[in-house]
Scaffold this active site. Sequence first.
Site, PDB file in Angstrom:
ATOM      1  N   LYS A 141      72.319 -13.891  34.949  1.00 12.06           N
ATOM      2  CA  LYS A 141      72.755 -12.784  34.092  1.00 12.06           C
ATOM      3  C   LYS A 141      72.182 -11.478  34.628  1.00 12.06           C
ATOM      4  CE  LYS A 141      71.144 -11.063  30.310  1.00 12.06           C
ATOM      5  NZ  LYS A 141      71.331  -9.666  30.742  1.00 12.06           N
TER       6      LYS A 141
ATOM      7  N   TRP B 298      67.230  -4.183  35.413  1.00 16.01           N
ATOM      8  CA  TRP B 298      68.127  -3.329  36.188  1.00 16.01           C
ATOM      9  C   TRP B 298      67.556  -2.839  37.502  1.00 16.01           C
ATOM     10  CZ3 TRP B 298      65.209   1.026  36.173  1.00 16.01           C
ATOM     11  CH2 TRP B 298      64.372   1.211  35.074  1.00 16.01           C
ATOM     12  N   ASN B 299      66.237  -2.830  37.623  1.00 18.04           N
ATOM     13  CA  ASN B 299      65.701  -2.323  38.890  1.00 18.04           C
ATOM     14  C   ASN B 299      65.721  -3.446  39.913  1.00 18.04           C
ATOM     15  OD1 ASN B 299      63.564  -3.657  37.413  1.00 18.04           O
ATOM     16  ND2 ASN B 299      62.223  -2.990  39.043  1.00 18.04           N
TER      17      ASN B 299
ATOM     18  N   GLY C 122      61.499  -9.125  33.553  1.00 13.71           N
ATOM     19  CA  GLY C 122      61.793  -8.060  32.582  1.00 13.71           C
ATOM     20  C   GLY C 122      60.524  -7.687  31.846  1.00 13.71           C
ATOM     21  N   GLY C 123      60.686  -7.181  30.628  1.00 10.13           N
ATOM     22  CA  GLY C 123      59.532  -6.708  29.866  1.00 10.13           C
ATOM     23  C   GLY C 123      58.927  -7.797  28.986  1.00 10.13           C
TER      24      GLY C 123
ATOM     25  N   GLU D  87      58.238 -13.101  35.021  1.00 17.87           N
ATOM     26  CA  GLU D  87      57.710 -12.017  35.859  1.00 17.87           C
ATOM     27  C   GLU D  87      57.854 -10.732  35.060  1.00 17.87           C
ATOM     28  OE1 GLU D  87      56.234 -12.324  38.652  1.00 17.87           O
ATOM     29  OE2 GLU D  87      56.751 -14.390  39.128  1.00 17.87           O
ATOM     30  N   LEU D  88      56.730 -10.235  34.542  1.00 16.79           N
ATOM     31  CA  LEU D  88      56.829  -9.112  33.599  1.00 16.79           C
ATOM     32  C   LEU D  88      56.234  -7.841  34.197  1.00 16.79           C
ATOM     33  CD1 LEU D  88      55.860 -11.290  30.517  1.00 16.79           C
ATOM     34  CD2 LEU D  88      58.099 -11.019  31.585  1.00 16.79           C
TER      35      LEU D  88
HETATM   36  P1  NAD Z   1      64.148  -5.946  29.599  1.00 22.00           P
HETATM   37  O1  NAD Z   1      63.140  -6.972  29.279  1.00 22.00           O
HETATM   38  O2  NAD Z   1      64.599  -5.012  28.549  1.00 22.00           O
HETATM   39  O3  NAD Z   1      65.500  -6.624  30.142  1.00 22.00           O
HETATM   40  C1  NAD Z   1      65.471  -7.558  31.190  1.00 22.00           C
HETATM   41  C2  NAD Z   1      66.676  -8.474  31.088  1.00 22.00           C
HETATM   42  O4  NAD Z   1      66.572  -9.251  29.898  1.00 22.00           O
HETATM   43  C3  NAD Z   1      68.016  -7.771  31.027  1.00 22.00           C
HETATM   44  O5  NAD Z   1      68.943  -8.488  31.806  1.00 22.00           O
HETATM   45  C4  NAD Z   1      68.385  -7.856  29.554  1.00 22.00           C
HETATM   46  O6  NAD Z   1      69.769  -7.836  29.312  1.00 22.00           O
HETATM   47  C5  NAD Z   1      67.815  -9.212  29.212  1.00 22.00           C
HETATM   48  N1  NAD Z   1      67.598  -9.428  27.786  1.00 22.00           N
HETATM   49  C6  NAD Z   1      67.435  -8.501  26.801  1.00 22.00           C
HETATM   50  N2  NAD Z   1      67.246  -9.115  25.612  1.00 22.00           N
HETATM   51  C7  NAD Z   1      67.287 -10.450  25.845  1.00 22.00           C
HETATM   52  C8  NAD Z   1      67.153 -11.608  25.030  1.00 22.00           C
HETATM   53  N3  NAD Z   1      66.931 -11.528  23.717  1.00 22.00           N
HETATM   54  N4  NAD Z   1      67.241 -12.818  25.610  1.00 22.00           N
HETATM   55  C9  NAD Z   1      67.430 -12.940  26.938  1.00 22.00           C
HETATM   56  N5  NAD Z   1      67.594 -11.881  27.767  1.00 22.00           N
HETATM   57  C10 NAD Z   1      67.513 -10.647  27.225  1.00 22.00           C
HETATM   58  O7  NAD Z   1      63.563  -5.176  30.860  1.00 22.00           O
HETATM   59  P2  NAD Z   1      64.122  -3.837  31.532  1.00 22.00           P
HETATM   60  O8  NAD Z   1      63.720  -2.686  30.693  1.00 22.00           O
HETATM   61  O9  NAD Z   1      65.539  -4.023  31.910  1.00 22.00           O
HETATM   62  O10 NAD Z   1      63.256  -3.870  32.882  1.00 22.00           O
HETATM   63  C11 NAD Z   1      62.003  -3.330  33.008  1.00 22.00           C
HETATM   64  C12 NAD Z   1      60.921  -4.376  32.866  1.00 22.00           C
HETATM   65  O11 NAD Z   1      61.011  -5.358  33.888  1.00 22.00           O
HETATM   66  C13 NAD Z   1      59.562  -3.731  33.054  1.00 22.00           C
HETATM   67  O12 NAD Z   1      58.645  -4.217  32.112  1.00 22.00           O
HETATM   68  C14 NAD Z   1      59.167  -4.164  34.449  1.00 22.00           C
HETATM   69  O13 NAD Z   1      57.808  -4.130  34.715  1.00 22.00           O
HETATM   70  C15 NAD Z   1      59.745  -5.527  34.520  1.00 22.00           C
HETATM   71  N6  NAD Z   1      59.852  -5.966  35.916  1.00 22.00           N
HETATM   72  C16 NAD Z   1      59.039  -6.971  36.372  1.00 22.00           C
HETATM   73  C17 NAD Z   1      59.096  -7.384  37.700  1.00 22.00           C
HETATM   74  C18 NAD Z   1      58.219  -8.495  38.230  1.00 22.00           C
HETATM   75  O14 NAD Z   1      58.567  -9.089  39.234  1.00 22.00           O
HETATM   76  N7  NAD Z   1      57.102  -8.814  37.624  1.00 22.00           N
HETATM   77  C19 NAD Z   1      59.997  -6.775  38.558  1.00 22.00           C
HETATM   78  C20 NAD Z   1      60.799  -5.757  38.071  1.00 22.00           C
HETATM   79  C21 NAD Z   1      60.730  -5.375  36.736  1.00 22.00           C
END
Ligand code: NAD
Length: 487
Positions: free
Chosen positions: A173, A149-150, A225-226, A247-248
């Site tokens: 997505k 979301w960020n 994401g995470g 990219e986590l």
């Molecule tokens: P998240 O991992 O919970 O969600 C990220 C995305 O994955 C969302 O679109 C979500 O709907 C989707 N998702 C959830 N479950 C899934 C599944 N089973 N299969 C496929 N997709 C699924 O992350 P968040 O809490 O939304 O975002 C924060 C995280 O993102 C933090 O860890 C942050 O450090 C990371 N982040 C990394 C970067 C980078 O470039 N390295 C940049 C921004 C954010």
Amino acid sequence: MDRFQHYIDGAFEDGETRFESLDPATGAPWAEVPMASAGDVERAVEAAHRAFRSGAWPGLTSTARGKLLFRLADLVQAAAPRLAELETRDTGKIIRETSAQIAYVAEYYRYYAGLADKIEGAHLPIDKPDMEVWLRREPVGVVAAIVPWNSQLFLSAVKLGPALAAGCTVVLKASEDGPAPLLEFARLVHEAGFPAGVVNILTGGPEAGQALTSHPKVTHIAFTGGPETARHIVRASAANLARTSLELGGKSPFIVFEDADLDSAANAQVSGIFAATGQSCVAGSRLLVQRSIKEDFLARLTERAERVRIGAPGDMATEVGPLCTRRQRDRIEALIARSVAAGARLVTGGRAPETAGFYFPPTILDCSAAPDAPCLSDEFFGPVLSVLPFDTEDDALALANDTAFGLASGVFTRNLTRAHRMIRGIRAGVVWVNTYRAVSPIAPFGGLGLSGQGREGGMAAALDYTTVKTVWLRTSDDPIPDPFVMR
Ligand code: NAD
């Protein structure tokens, strides 16, 4: 309430299920958005696959693809104020940052537009006299792009730009939190005139994510994401054996030596942890400061943290806005409580105010007596700085690398040779020296360890969306000799 739609196969759709998106500044619903089902994902992937297989996108000349990306870049630039307003409304990220960041997103599309017709193959000086051998760089196929979301517009630009330049088609997505800016962006894709199915954009949660990442017609998954979600994705990719780029998160060290320009380091540290309300993957969340200047530096930071203007994210004067979700605020509060119980000392902040919205104040934790506290190991993804002192350069390096992550790092020193030693020693994808949080489409970005794999940005990212086809052409008119011997 505002209404947003999915964009599948060149058409806008309401979707069967819809939900209300909350304004993080008030906690109240403000927009209605669709929630993708597995069926929506199926149609989007089929559309992307058709656009790929029919040649509607990869069959265009690379220059023609570049021109469409240039048009998209211009549209993003023109729409930047509206997109910034939407991102601020839907995620709580302050308008000061979204305005600047989204204007810069156009530069990412421009960079990859210019790169589209510079992705070259190669000719090989092969060791056989009657053969011509060359390599073609071909697009991998359908890309599943998933963003958190960020900074959804930014994080999707670093995927769509190189993927489209390479000739791939995409299903993007958006996160279920704060998806409005990406659904608005879909209107720009449509206006730019991309053929139907080349870019598909939908909103969904884990169910849609799972359907997308395990789909047999997806060949590359680009995820931000995470780490926990990344593990799900890697498991899902066992079904289609798609390539993954991940990219986590991070727990990035921000290292300040006693010889640093402390005013500059303090400003960079404030930007590195409190900007974007700390919801930044590169947040410099572990301050490692030389013991001789610790109290002085901490006093500067505390004074600045307590002076930060917290307020409505849409106000240009605001420096720290709300967190994106209530869930995120509650999680941060719980992690702080656990850290304090483990011996960390709360220097400032630490408690959510009693106001509406998901606000959380800039917080500093002195972890000198709590080496095992979660504030030194876990990513908070909020405005929380953990502080540890060090004595020598070797200590600084050992503490910096004492993490399972490896995304970003910052080093503040005026000593050139020390800077070089630190650059060499730090295990992270990015080292910023006497600066922090600088990015560019020209510079690769990414991490190692729990921070992920692969790089976004730069030429290499476009090559990641290609596959090499090796072509052998025999130049002799003589009959093929002994058919039972490998040539
Ligand atoms: P998240 O991992 O919970 O969600 C990220 C995305 O994955 C969302 O679109 C979500 O709907 C989707 N998702 C959830 N479950 C899934 C599944 N089973 N299969 C496929 N997709 C699924 O992350 P968040 O809490 O939304 O975002 C924060 C995280 O993102 C933090 O860890 C942050 O450090 C990371 N982040 C990394 C970067 C980078 O470039 N390295 C940049 C921004 C954010």
